[in-house]
Motif scaffolding. Structure first.
Motif, PDB file in Angstrom:
ATOM      1  N   HIS A 130     -45.859  32.421  -4.719  1.00  0.00           N
ATOM      2  CA  HIS A 130     -45.644  33.152  -3.478  1.00  0.00           C
ATOM      3  C   HIS A 130     -45.781  34.641  -3.805  1.00  0.00           C
ATOM      4  N   ARG A 131     -45.929  35.449  -2.787  1.00  0.00           N
ATOM      5  CA  ARG A 131     -45.974  36.885  -3.017  1.00  0.00           C
ATOM      6  C   ARG A 131     -45.269  37.632  -1.890  1.00  0.00           C
ATOM      7  N   GLN A 132     -44.841  38.822  -2.235  1.00  0.00           N
ATOM      8  CA  GLN A 132     -44.098  39.625  -1.263  1.00  0.00           C
ATOM      9  C   GLN A 132     -44.401  41.090  -1.461  1.00  0.00           C
ATOM     10  N   THR A 133     -44.591  41.785  -0.344  1.00  0.00           N
ATOM     11  CA  THR A 133     -44.763  43.228  -0.347  1.00  0.00           C
ATOM     12  C   THR A 133     -43.614  43.847   0.452  1.00  0.00           C
ATOM     13  N   PRO A 134     -43.314  45.115   0.216  1.00  0.00           N
ATOM     14  CA  PRO A 134     -42.190  45.753   0.907  1.00  0.00           C
ATOM     15  C   PRO A 134     -42.288  45.634   2.427  1.00  0.00           C
ATOM     16  N   GLY A 135     -41.205  45.229   3.045  1.00  0.00           N
ATOM     17  CA  GLY A 135     -41.161  45.131   4.489  1.00  0.00           C
ATOM     18  C   GLY A 135     -41.739  43.857   5.059  1.00  0.00           C
ATOM     19  N   ARG A 136     -42.216  42.990   4.197  1.00  0.00           N
ATOM     20  CA  ARG A 136     -42.819  41.752   4.684  1.00  0.00           C
ATOM     21  C   ARG A 136     -42.115  40.558   4.073  1.00  0.00           C
ATOM     22  N   GLN A 137     -42.209  39.426   4.758  1.00  0.00           N
ATOM     23  CA  GLN A 137     -41.617  38.198   4.240  1.00  0.00           C
ATOM     24  C   GLN A 137     -42.437  37.663   3.073  1.00  0.00           C
ATOM     25  N   ARG A 138     -41.754  36.938   2.215  1.00  0.00           N
ATOM     26  CA  ARG A 138     -42.443  36.278   1.115  1.00  0.00           C
ATOM     27  C   ARG A 138     -43.361  35.217   1.701  1.00  0.00           C
ATOM     28  N   GLU A 139     -44.585  35.141   1.191  1.00  0.00           N
ATOM     29  CA  GLU A 139     -45.558  34.200   1.727  1.00  0.00           C
ATOM     30  C   GLU A 139     -46.113  33.308   0.627  1.00  0.00           C
ATOM     31  N   LEU A 140     -46.437  32.094   1.012  1.00  0.00           N
ATOM     32  CA  LEU A 140     -47.018  31.141   0.083  1.00  0.00           C
ATOM     33  C   LEU A 140     -48.451  31.551  -0.230  1.00  0.00           C
ATOM     34  N   VAL A 141     -48.784  31.545  -1.517  1.00  0.00           N
ATOM     35  CA  VAL A 141     -50.138  31.844  -1.955  1.00  0.00           C
ATOM     36  C   VAL A 141     -50.885  30.553  -2.283  1.00  0.00           C
ATOM     37  N   ALA A 142     -50.242  29.707  -3.082  1.00  0.00           N
ATOM     38  CA  ALA A 142     -50.877  28.456  -3.495  1.00  0.00           C
ATOM     39  C   ALA A 142     -49.816  27.511  -4.007  1.00  0.00           C
ATOM     40  N   GLU A 143     -50.068  26.219  -3.878  1.00  0.00           N
ATOM     41  CA  GLU A 143     -49.153  25.228  -4.418  1.00  0.00           C
ATOM     42  C   GLU A 143     -49.938  24.067  -5.002  1.00  0.00           C
ATOM     43  N   ILE A 144     -49.278  23.375  -5.934  1.00  0.00           N
ATOM     44  CA  ILE A 144     -49.901  22.228  -6.589  1.00  0.00           C
ATOM     45  C   ILE A 144     -48.841  21.145  -6.750  1.00  0.00           C
ATOM     46  N   THR A 145     -49.189  19.929  -6.380  1.00  0.00           N
ATOM     47  CA  THR A 145     -48.252  18.814  -6.483  1.00  0.00           C
ATOM     48  C   THR A 145     -48.283  18.227  -7.889  1.00  0.00           C
ATOM     49  N   ASN A 146     -47.399  17.261  -8.145  1.00  0.00           N
ATOM     50  CA  ASN A 146     -47.387  16.659  -9.474  1.00  0.00           C
ATOM     51  C   ASN A 146     -48.571  15.735  -9.695  1.00  0.00           C
ATOM     52  N   THR A 147     -49.333  15.458  -8.642  1.00  0.00           N
ATOM     53  CA  THR A 147     -50.561  14.675  -8.794  1.00  0.00           C
ATOM     54  C   THR A 147     -51.796  15.559  -8.832  1.00  0.00           C
ATOM     55  N   GLY A 148     -51.598  16.862  -8.729  1.00  0.00           N
ATOM     56  CA  GLY A 148     -52.710  17.790  -8.842  1.00  0.00           C
ATOM     57  C   GLY A 148     -53.339  18.240  -7.544  1.00  0.00           C
ATOM     58  N   SER A 149     -52.815  17.787  -6.424  1.00  0.00           N
ATOM     59  CA  SER A 149     -53.338  18.265  -5.140  1.00  0.00           C
ATOM     60  C   SER A 149     -52.957  19.720  -4.934  1.00  0.00           C
ATOM     61  N   THR A 150     -53.872  20.487  -4.391  1.00  0.00           N
ATOM     62  CA  THR A 150     -53.638  21.920  -4.230  1.00  0.00           C
ATOM     63  C   THR A 150     -53.833  22.370  -2.789  1.00  0.00           C
ATOM     64  N   GLN A 151     -53.145  23.447  -2.449  1.00  0.00           N
ATOM     65  CA  GLN A 151     -53.331  24.101  -1.161  1.00  0.00           C
ATOM     66  C   GLN A 151     -53.317  25.601  -1.391  1.00  0.00           C
ATOM     67  N   TYR A 152     -54.070  26.324  -0.572  1.00  0.00           N
ATOM     68  CA  TYR A 152     -54.157  27.766  -0.711  1.00  0.00           C
ATOM     69  C   TYR A 152     -53.993  28.449   0.640  1.00  0.00           C
ATOM     70  N   ALA A 153     -53.428  29.628   0.591  1.00  0.00           N
ATOM     71  CA  ALA A 153     -53.390  30.459   1.782  1.00  0.00           C
ATOM     72  C   ALA A 153     -54.808  30.950   2.063  1.00  0.00           C
ATOM     73  N   ASP A 154     -55.126  31.111   3.334  1.00  0.00           N
ATOM     74  CA  ASP A 154     -56.495  31.499   3.701  1.00  0.00           C
ATOM     75  C   ASP A 154     -56.984  32.776   2.997  1.00  0.00           C
ATOM     76  N   PRO A 155     -56.144  33.805   2.862  1.00  0.00           N
ATOM     77  CA  PRO A 155     -56.653  35.053   2.252  1.00  0.00           C
ATOM     78  C   PRO A 155     -57.096  34.924   0.802  1.00  0.00           C
ATOM     79  N   VAL A 156     -56.667  33.860   0.115  1.00  0.00           N
ATOM     80  CA  VAL A 156     -56.994  33.737  -1.306  1.00  0.00           C
ATOM     81  C   VAL A 156     -57.947  32.595  -1.600  1.00  0.00           C
ATOM     82  N   LYS A 157     -58.291  31.815  -0.602  1.00  0.00           N
ATOM     83  CA  LYS A 157     -59.194  30.688  -0.817  1.00  0.00           C
ATOM     84  C   LYS A 157     -60.525  31.159  -1.394  1.00  0.00           C
ATOM     85  N   GLY A 158     -60.955  30.453  -2.426  1.00  0.00           N
ATOM     86  CA  GLY A 158     -62.210  30.803  -3.070  1.00  0.00           C
ATOM     87  C   GLY A 158     -62.078  31.873  -4.140  1.00  0.00           C
TER      88      GLY A 158
END
Length: 119
Positions: free
Chosen positions: A36-64
């Motif tokens: 996750h990431r956070q900048t001053p004045g903003r809520q912490r946001e999810l960047v990317a996650e990975i499950t124990n089986t290796g499935s991944t998800q990404y926030a749109d701004p970082v995809k690719g």
């Protein structure tokens, strides 16, 4: 049980950086790990996650551009960040859902690591 993040620093626009986060303690297994990431004045946001089986998800701004991976044997999650932009500047936190040796499920946050992208 704790998460220790590392790898932050100063990087130029277009550059790359790899973050690491190691979980330590009486851990039986780790379910989902994430960044996750956070900048001053903003809520912490999810960047990317990975499950124990290796499935991944990404926030749109970082995809690719960002890739999350994990090494189960080392209880470690990584975030490879490429083509960095000024707007990626933030404190990056790792997060994990853990199963402990006593059968307890907990969540933990790492201490945060600063990534600054200069133009």
């Amino acid at each position: 049980v704790q998460l220790q993040a590392s790898g932050g620093g100063l990087v130029q626009t277009g550059g790359s950086r790899r973050l690491s986060c190691v979980a330590s303690g009486s851990i039986v297994s780790i379910d989902t790990m994430s960044w996750h990431r956070q900048t001053p004045g903003r809520q912490r946001e999810l960047v990317a996650e990975i499950t124990n089986t290796g499935s991944t998800q990404y926030a749109d701004p970082v995809k690719g551009r960002f890739t999350i991976s994990r090494d189960k044997a080392k209880n470690t999650v990584y975030l490879q960040m490429n083509s960095l932009k000024v707007e990626d500047t933030a404190i990056y936190y790792c997060h994990a859902n853990l199963l402990l040796g006593v059968g307890e499920r907990i969540v933990r946050w790492g201490q945060g690591t600063q990534v600054t992208v200069s133009s």
